[in-house]
Design a protein around this motif. Sequence first.
Motif, PDB file in Angstrom:
ATOM      1  N   GLN A  65      -5.016   9.484  12.353  1.00 12.82           N
ATOM      2  CA  GLN A  65      -6.061   8.819  12.756  1.00 12.82           C
ATOM      3  C   GLN A  65      -6.564   8.023  11.604  1.00 12.82           C
ATOM      4  O   GLN A  65      -6.738   8.349  10.547  1.00 12.82           O
ATOM      5  CB  GLN A  65      -7.205   9.545  13.250  1.00 12.82           C
ATOM      6  N   HIS A  66      -6.575   6.659  11.667  1.00  8.12           N
ATOM      7  CA  HIS A  66      -6.681   5.891  10.552  1.00  8.12           C
ATOM      8  C   HIS A  66      -8.111   5.083  10.900  1.00  8.12           C
ATOM      9  O   HIS A  66      -8.366   4.732  12.000  1.00  8.12           O
ATOM     10  CB  HIS A  66      -5.605   4.585  10.358  1.00  8.12           C
ATOM     11  N   VAL A  67      -9.108   5.153   9.910  1.00  4.22           N
ATOM     12  CA  VAL A  67     -10.293   4.290  10.103  1.00  4.22           C
ATOM     13  C   VAL A  67     -10.454   3.234   9.197  1.00  4.22           C
ATOM     14  O   VAL A  67     -10.356   3.752   7.710  1.00  4.22           O
ATOM     15  CB  VAL A  67     -11.352   5.606  10.022  1.00  4.22           C
ATOM     16  N   HIS A  68     -10.849   2.113   9.349  1.00  4.76           N
ATOM     17  CA  HIS A  68     -11.237   1.001   8.541  1.00  4.76           C
ATOM     18  C   HIS A  68     -12.592   1.372   8.000  1.00  4.76           C
ATOM     19  O   HIS A  68     -13.644   0.927   8.829  1.00  4.76           O
ATOM     20  CB  HIS A  68     -11.096  -0.261   9.110  1.00  4.76           C
ATOM     21  N   ARG A  98     -11.760  -0.074   1.695  1.00  4.08           N
ATOM     22  CA  ARG A  98     -11.258   1.279   1.926  1.00  4.08           C
ATOM     23  C   ARG A  98     -11.066   1.848   3.436  1.00  4.08           C
ATOM     24  O   ARG A  98     -11.746   1.165   4.398  1.00  4.08           O
ATOM     25  CB  ARG A  98     -12.541   2.040   1.444  1.00  4.08           C
ATOM     26  N   CYS A  99      -9.985   2.439   3.250  1.00  2.00           N
ATOM     27  CA  CYS A  99      -9.576   3.070   4.473  1.00  2.00           C
ATOM     28  C   CYS A  99      -9.636   4.917   4.675  1.00  2.00           C
ATOM     29  O   CYS A  99      -9.543   5.415   3.393  1.00  2.00           O
ATOM     30  CB  CYS A  99      -8.069   2.920   4.957  1.00  2.00           C
ATOM     31  N   ALA A 100      -9.918   5.254   5.688  1.00  2.00           N
ATOM     32  CA  ALA A 100      -9.794   6.757   5.492  1.00  2.00           C
ATOM     33  C   ALA A 100      -8.781   7.216   6.542  1.00  2.00           C
ATOM     34  O   ALA A 100      -8.217   6.561   7.498  1.00  2.00           O
ATOM     35  CB  ALA A 100     -11.060   7.457   6.186  1.00  2.00           C
TER      36      ALA A 100
HETATM   37 NI    NI Z   1      -7.850   0.490   7.222  1.00  2.00          NI
END
Ligand code: NI
Length: 136
Positions: free
Chosen positions: A89-92, A97-99
Amino acid sequence: MSALARTTLAIERDLLEKFDAWMAKHSYASRSEAVRDLMRNTLVEQEWASPGAEVLAVLSIVFDHGKHTLSQALVHIQHEAHHCILCSQHVHLDRHRCAEVIVMQGKAGQLRRLGEAIIATRGVRAGKLTLMSTSV
Ligand code: NI
């Protein structure tokens, strides 16, 4: 879930008081549930000490989206290990920064090496490999 078995433990009074304080701090409503979780955690750690054991892991990372070669490197590492990546799962987080949270299943030694390789990739700011089990 298997049937419950009852047991009695002899514990020093001061140790029990400290344990009760720990339980309260960690939101446990009963000693039984707290002790069961500690026992399971110990068994999970034991599983992870065996490199060939089949285990579950969750890798959480925060990285810098600006370094575009990093995103490619992270995708490449995951494709190379596609057989043990269950999902991600990618979170902006913001403009830079991304998580990412990556759920993995496979041999303990292999997942540990994979997690460490991703965390050690240049540009990954923080990472944590949480060791889980499918058998507790
Ligand atoms: Ni991102």
